[in-house]
Design an enzyme around this catalytic site. Structure first.
Site, PDB file in Angstrom:
ATOM      1  N   HIS A  56       0.844  -1.205   0.000  1.00  0.00           N
ATOM      2  CA  HIS A  56       0.000   0.000   0.000  1.00  0.00           C
ATOM      3  C   HIS A  56       0.867   1.238   0.000  1.00  0.00           C
ATOM      4  CE1 HIS A  56       0.739  -0.527   4.319  1.00  0.00           C
ATOM      5  NE2 HIS A  56       0.216   0.649   4.593  1.00  0.00           N
ATOM      6  N   HIS A  58       1.365   3.909   1.877  1.00  0.00           N
ATOM      7  CA  HIS A  58       1.918   4.655   3.020  1.00  0.00           C
ATOM      8  C   HIS A  58       3.448   4.730   2.965  1.00  0.00           C
ATOM      9  CE1 HIS A  58      -1.849   4.229   5.795  1.00  0.00           C
ATOM     10  NE2 HIS A  58      -1.940   5.242   4.955  1.00  0.00           N
ATOM     11  N   ASP A  60       5.773   4.599   5.122  1.00  0.00           N
ATOM     12  CA  ASP A  60       6.598   3.616   5.850  1.00  0.00           C
ATOM     13  C   ASP A  60       6.623   2.250   5.153  1.00  0.00           C
ATOM     14  OD1 ASP A  60       3.845   3.411   6.735  1.00  0.00           O
ATOM     15  OD2 ASP A  60       4.544   2.034   8.304  1.00  0.00           O
ATOM     16  N   HIS A  61       6.010   2.161   3.960  1.00  0.00           N
ATOM     17  CA  HIS A  61       6.062   0.923   3.177  1.00  0.00           C
ATOM     18  C   HIS A  61       6.714   1.132   1.807  1.00  0.00           C
ATOM     19  CE1 HIS A  61       3.596  -1.399   6.052  1.00  0.00           C
ATOM     20  NE2 HIS A  61       3.318  -0.169   6.421  1.00  0.00           N
ATOM     21  N   HIS A 114      -7.574  -0.429   5.707  1.00  0.00           N
ATOM     22  CA  HIS A 114      -6.497   0.436   6.229  1.00  0.00           C
ATOM     23  C   HIS A 114      -6.248   1.553   5.213  1.00  0.00           C
ATOM     24  CE1 HIS A 114      -2.691   1.497   8.180  1.00  0.00           C
ATOM     25  NE2 HIS A 114      -2.054   1.324   7.043  1.00  0.00           N
ATOM     26  N   ASP A 133      -0.304  -4.026   6.724  1.00  0.00           N
ATOM     27  CA  ASP A 133      -1.070  -3.325   7.762  1.00  0.00           C
ATOM     28  C   ASP A 133      -2.545  -3.698   7.780  1.00  0.00           C
ATOM     29  OD1 ASP A 133       1.343  -2.186   8.228  1.00  0.00           O
ATOM     30  OD2 ASP A 133       0.765  -0.137   7.738  1.00  0.00           O
ATOM     31  N   HIS A 171       4.190  -4.569  11.045  1.00  0.00           N
ATOM     32  CA  HIS A 171       4.720  -3.870  12.226  1.00  0.00           C
ATOM     33  C   HIS A 171       4.852  -4.790  13.431  1.00  0.00           C
ATOM     34  CE1 HIS A 171       4.341   0.363  10.752  1.00  0.00           C
ATOM     35  NE2 HIS A 171       3.415  -0.184   9.972  1.00  0.00           N
TER      36      HIS A 171
END
Ligand code: ZN
Ligand code: FE
Length: 255
Positions: A56, A58, A60-61, A114, A133, A171
């Protein structure tokens, strides 16, 4: 031959994952939270990155994608959703698509909630689920872009996978998730056993991932919103699973 999978920490609490095909030497990174730890892991193993499979949009990915692509010229596979802009994507995938990593076969499940674009990758032959996530151990992702029925539907898709599949999530949130879950199902034996195991792992500074999907089905309250014991835990006996799920998620947000 069976896939080799490595996990390592990235950023504050993200996991980095490499999946490697010993026959063809192909190696994929599942997401790319940041480049440095992924580069280090590749070097340690002597592997060359051929693919990045993004779950996805985001940051942090995907934060490490540009640097890794620049260095390896690897193929970047990203969810097909048109509403989000994932840079550097070479291939867009959606529900049911098969992504090849060398001879390894990754099956795409759309698991929105999400984010609207969220996909999970299932390597059936290797009994591995990369759920990022959507599903955490004893938890699930926050519902940012979708709604509760949508996220519950995504969790049901993952719950339908076999018990002996391993969950690799995005995570390291397991300890906090357990603390919350025990407020809902304090008498759940599988949850209490997982709590003890996680306390041991964290004390030894070890990751709590991977975990077996069968264990998650028994202990993860977010996968159990259709269980009477969970509905009772939020005083919603007899209400629909998606509604109970929404209440669980809201309580967790405030916890
Ligand atoms: Zn995310
Ligand atoms: Fe994340």
């Amino acid at each position: 031959m069976a896939a080799e999978i490595r996990l390592f920490p990235c950023l504050t609490d993200n996991f980095g994952y490499l999946i490697h095909d010993p026959d063809t030497k192909a190696t994929a990174s599942i997401d790319a939270p940041e480049a440095a730890p992924i580069l280090k892991a590749l070097e340690r193993e002597g592997w060359t990155l051929t693919d990045i499979l993004i779950t996805h949009h985001h940051h942090d990915h995907v934060g490490g994608v540009a640097e890794l692509k620049q260095k390896y010229g690897c193929r970047v596979v990203a969810p097909h959703d048109k509403s989000t802009k994932i840079a550097n994507a070479d291939l867009r995938v959606g529900q049911g698509d098969i992504v090849k990593v060398g001879a390894l076969l990754g099956r795409v499940l759309e698991t929105p909630g999400h984010t609207l674009d969220h996909v999970s990758y299932v390597f059936d032959n290797d009994k591995a689920l990369f759920a990022a996530d959507t599903l955490f151990s004893i938890g699930c992702g926050r519902v940012f872009e979708g709604d509760y029925p949508m996220m519950w539907g995504s969790l049901l898709k993952l719950r339908a996978l076999p018990d002996d599949f391993k969950l690799y999530c995005g995570h390291e949130y397991t300890a906090a998730n357990i603390k919350f879950a025990l407020t809902i199902e304090p008498d759940n034996a599988a949850l209490k056993a997982r709590a003890e195991e996680v306390t041991r792992l964290r004390a030894a500074n070890k990751p709590t991932i991977p975990t077996l999907l069968g264990e998650e089905k028994k202990a993860n309250v977010f996968l159990r919103a259709d269980e009477p014991s969970v509905a009772a835990g939020v005083r919603m006996k007899g209400r629909g699973a998606a509604e109970v799920f929404g209440e669980l998620r809201e309580r967790k947000n405030k916890s």
